[in-house]
Scaffold this active site. Structure first.
Site, short mmCIF file in Angstrom:
data_model
loop_
_atom_site.label_atom_id
_atom_site.label_comp_id
_atom_site.label_asym_id
_atom_site.label_seq_id
_atom_site.Cartn_x
_atom_site.Cartn_y
_atom_site.Cartn_z
N GLY A 27 0.81 -1.21 0.00
CA GLY A 27 0.00 0.00 0.00
C GLY A 27 0.84 1.26 0.00
N GLU A 31 3.84 6.53 -7.82
CA GLU A 31 3.97 6.31 -9.27
C GLU A 31 4.74 5.02 -9.59
OE1 GLU A 31 2.60 7.96 -11.84
OE2 GLU A 31 1.48 9.08 -10.31
N HIS A 33 4.53 2.15 -8.02
CA HIS A 33 3.55 1.06 -8.04
C HIS A 33 2.69 1.11 -9.31
CE1 HIS A 33 4.18 1.59 -3.57
NE2 HIS A 33 4.33 0.29 -3.68
N GLN A 57 7.86 -9.68 7.74
CA GLN A 57 9.07 -9.22 7.08
C GLN A 57 9.68 -7.99 7.76
OE1 GLN A 57 6.98 -8.45 3.24
NE2 GLN A 57 8.28 -6.65 3.09
N LYS A 145 12.45 -3.06 -9.52
CA LYS A 145 13.90 -3.25 -9.37
C LYS A 145 14.46 -2.42 -8.23
CE LYS A 145 15.17 -4.42 -14.12
NZ LYS A 145 16.15 -4.09 -15.19
N LEU A 181 11.56 6.34 -6.04
CA LEU A 181 10.27 6.44 -5.36
C LEU A 181 10.14 5.33 -4.32
CD1 LEU A 181 7.92 7.26 -8.37
CD2 LEU A 181 9.07 8.84 -6.79
#
EC number: 6.3.2.1
Lengths: 277, 277
Positions: A27, A31, A33, A57, A145, A181
């Protein structure tokens, strides 16, 4: 867009979905995502995005509790992006016994790079991604990436456990000044935000030296670390690795990746840059 | 019956198979395996049996090398039993890198009962079964109750990792004298074979005492162990456990299982008996 909260509803929906792409997220969508969603739409008839802040995690003292939950904004963005379904399980749905008993255990790479600073993180990632794949049964799944080591662990896990999902890597989204980002960018003060792009600039500087034929990996790593520390960063690591295996690179290696994690105040930022020289 | 040796051929075949049941085996098939096939045929349109002697579930000094490989006899039995496909991968097909890097790690139960004597065994079982499920993508899979702890691990793994496969337990096949059918029975000398049914008789004796209301679990376990040792057995364990969780049982527990592993010469035999009292 269908909003689906239970595994049984998701499985029923999946039967009607045809060729399906999954974009797993925690969530607080940005941008980067949406670039994953865009790629997913090219790869399948339907796209499902999952939002699940995965407790297993996160380590002790990490930001699980404060991780930004922005459901209404996320929903609006996904709807506008043309996503077909949003899978939004609560913790009890994915971890009905609270603890997870059976875990996918990655090899030694889970204790290196980010793993050296986040014990158990990649086990938690591998396990929840396995669970999501088993629940959603997508044909394809998209991962950014920016989390290069995560992408490596997931690609390797899929290959090694014969998981029938195609993994599609998607380039890192960046702000105009080069900052990768990340949901965690929201934690930065104005001054920290102004300083943050230096991480990417130092990686680019290493890239340029490597392309010029420099093979003094330790020297390049140390120089970047020193520069960052001079500018107030706390550096977890700056490392040059072989790009496909993430193993230590030999001098002259052609396919490299430079990875770094460093903190501005309490905010931990990561970035990386691939080099084919 | 189709004989399929590669993952890619199996996946192509699977697309045409409709509702599919898997019976995973290590070959050297006996009537116990055929009972699994018989159950599988009731549960699905098509049945695939896999034969794979899985190195990673054998420990140092165990019988991986000598485990009986009886392919021609196995094929004939499966053909006659009406199996649709036999999946027969070689080691390189399932372990192309030799080692398995990503493993499904079971919780503490993997170190108890048989796991205390076979370190790594249940990790190897959980991992190869995950791989087979990912490759075959069956709707249902049949496992024998003779390997009760294995069945427990697989059922728990499927639930905990949300694997979309229904696990069907099948009753243990037995010889006329009560000995549980096992590929390892073939290792027994004539004298050992004559002695072997005592294991089941001692478990039955414990069952009778439990049904009569005896709650002295340690005493019952110790008496069975002593009797077996008097008759030349080397006993790994005799244990009374809660039947669903395999945890230690409280006095008065209604659902119990008695499990044992003991050796006749070099041959390790296991058996168990469930009690609902």
């Amino acid at each position: 867009m269908d909003i689906i909260r239970t595994i049984s509803d998701l499985r029923a929906w999946r039967k009607t979905a045809g060729r399906l792409a999954l974009v797993p997220t925690m969530g607080n969508l940005h941008e980067g995502h949406l670039a994953l969603v865009h790629e997913a739409k090219k790869r399948a008839e339907r796209v499902v995005v999952s939002i699940f802040v995965n407790r297993i995690q996160f380590g002790q003292g990490e930001d699980f509790d404060s991780y930004p939950r922005t459901f209404e904004a996320d929903r609006a963005r996904l709807e506008q992006a043309g996503v077909d379904a949003l899978f939004l399980p609560d913790e009890r749905e994915l971890y009905p016994r609270i603890r997870q008993d059976y875990n996918v255990e990655p090899p030694h790479i889970q204790n290196e790079l980010c793993g050296a600073f986040r014990p158990g993180h990649f086990r938690g990632v591998a396990t929840v991604v396995s669970k999501l794949f088993n629940i959603v049964q997508p044909d394809v799944a998209c991962f950014g990436k920016k989390d290069f080591q995560q992408l490596h662990v997931i690609k390797s896990m899929v290959e090694d456990l014969n998981i029938p999902v195609e993994i599609v890597p998607v380039d890192t989204g960046r702000a105009d000044d080069g900052l990768a980002l990340s949901s965690r960018n929201g934690y930065l003060s104005a001054a920290e935000r102004a300083e943050a792009p230096r991480l990417q600039r130092e990686l680019a500087r290493i890239r340029d030296s490597l392309i010029d034929g420099d093979n003094d990996y330790a020297g390049l790593e140390q120089a970047a670390r020193a520069t960052l520390e001079q500018h107030g960063w706390q550096v977890d690591y700056v490392e040059i690795r072989q790009a496909d295996t993430l193993e230590l690179a030999h001098a002259g290696e052609k396919r490299l990746v430079v990875l770094a994690a460093a903190r501005q105040g309490k905010t931990r930022l990561i970035d990386n840059i691939e080099i084919h020289r």
